[in-house]
Design an enzyme around this catalytic site. Structure first.
Site, short mmCIF file in Angstrom:
data_model
loop_
_atom_site.label_atom_id
_atom_site.label_comp_id
_atom_site.label_asym_id
_atom_site.label_seq_id
_atom_site.Cartn_x
_atom_site.Cartn_y
_atom_site.Cartn_z
N GLN A 89 0.80 -1.22 0.05
CA GLN A 89 0.13 0.12 -0.13
C GLN A 89 0.94 1.26 0.33
OE1 GLN A 89 -3.47 -0.47 2.92
NE2 GLN A 89 -2.18 -2.11 3.37
N HIS A 107 -1.57 1.68 -4.26
CA HIS A 107 -1.73 2.96 -3.87
C HIS A 107 -1.02 4.00 -4.70
CE1 HIS A 107 -4.08 1.73 0.17
NE2 HIS A 107 -4.72 1.66 -0.89
#
Ligand code: OAD
Length: 239
Positions: A89, A107
């Site tokens: 992430q 992300h």
């Protein structure tokens, strides 16, 4: 030769904490000090792009001073014995700098910017000239935005991530509060019965997953424990 076991690692901000990168939801974390919906949402960017660019430029400068820590390096080392896939992430590049070869960013990536009008036009920032190169316009003149998945936006790499998790022989989660979906739901896609580990000094509840072995330690220390466990796994499966 027998294939190497597939080791899938899902990482969050906690793995980079010991490199000096601020996490989001710990005490003193980024979301305590910045208005999250203003600096990290599609709506916030539309309303005040300058604020958003400034926020991510600060993060970039922080990252340039940081080095991969022992946990990033230990994951790269494991490639000797396993087919390692890192699903992160994190928007930093510390896994890559530590030598991990298969890194999937859920992300986005901090050191990249992309055209506001053409999502396929992506540039990597020149880190030597970060002070003088504005992240607001591309070399082709396009207005640019951070190559970051903002809140309210879909996660383009999630299907690829699910496929990787489904192939795992061993699944490991490191340093995430498991607060943000769809990343937090990846654990649901592990094949039944495979070993699952979660390294975090302050882990989220894993009540729905009775088979998770929690290693309640910081990433570097937890990775030392995990490396021993994984070497034992390799020895056992050689026989
Ligand atoms: P959080 O800040 O929510 O959680 C950090 C986790 O790291 C917590 O569970 C801490 O206990 C743990 N932690 C802290 N220090 C650690 C250490 N030294 N070793 C290991 N673990 C440690 O960060 P994430 O779960 O990664 O998204 O946050 C998920 C997403 O929320 C981020 O990717 C970001 C944010 O909004 C975007 O910006 C799109």
């Amino acid at each position: 030769m027998k294939n190497k076991p597939i080791l899938v690692i899902s990482t969050g901000a906690g793995i980079s904490a010991e490199s000096g990168i601020t996490t989001f939801r710990d005490a003193g974390g980024l979301w305590e000090n910045y208005p999250v919906m203003q600096v990290a949402s599609a709506q916030g960017f539309a309303q005040n792009p300058e604020l958003v660019h400034n926020f991510y430029n600060k993060r970039r400068k922080e990252l340039l001073k940081a080095e991969p820590n022992g946990a990033h390096k230990a994951l790269a080392e494991l490639e000797k014995d396993f087919d390692v896939y890192v699903i992160t992430q994190n928007v930093d590049d510390l896994h890559e700098r530590a030598g991990s070869k298969n890194v999937l960013h859920l992300h986005g990536e901090l050191m990249k910017i992309r055209s506001v009008s053409n999502p396929d036009y992506i540039e990597t920032l020149d880190t030597d000239h970060l002070e003088t190169t504005p992240a607001t316009r591309g070399r082709n003149g396009d207005p640019m935005r951070p190559h970051i998945v903002f809140f309210q936006e879909p996660v383009p790499n999630i299907e690829k991530a699910v496929e990787i998790v489904m192939s795992a022989d061993i699944f490991v989660v490191i340093g995430t509060s498991l607060a943000v979906y769809p990343a937090a739901g990846l654990i649901e896609y592990t094949r039944p019965g495979i070993p699952v580990f979660y390294i975090d000094p302050n882990p989220a509840s894993t009540a729905g997953h009775p088979d998770v072995t929690v290693i309640r330690k910081k990433a570097t220390e937890g990775m030392r424990d995990l490396t021993e466990i994984l070497h034992a796994y390799v020895e056992k499966h050689k026989k």
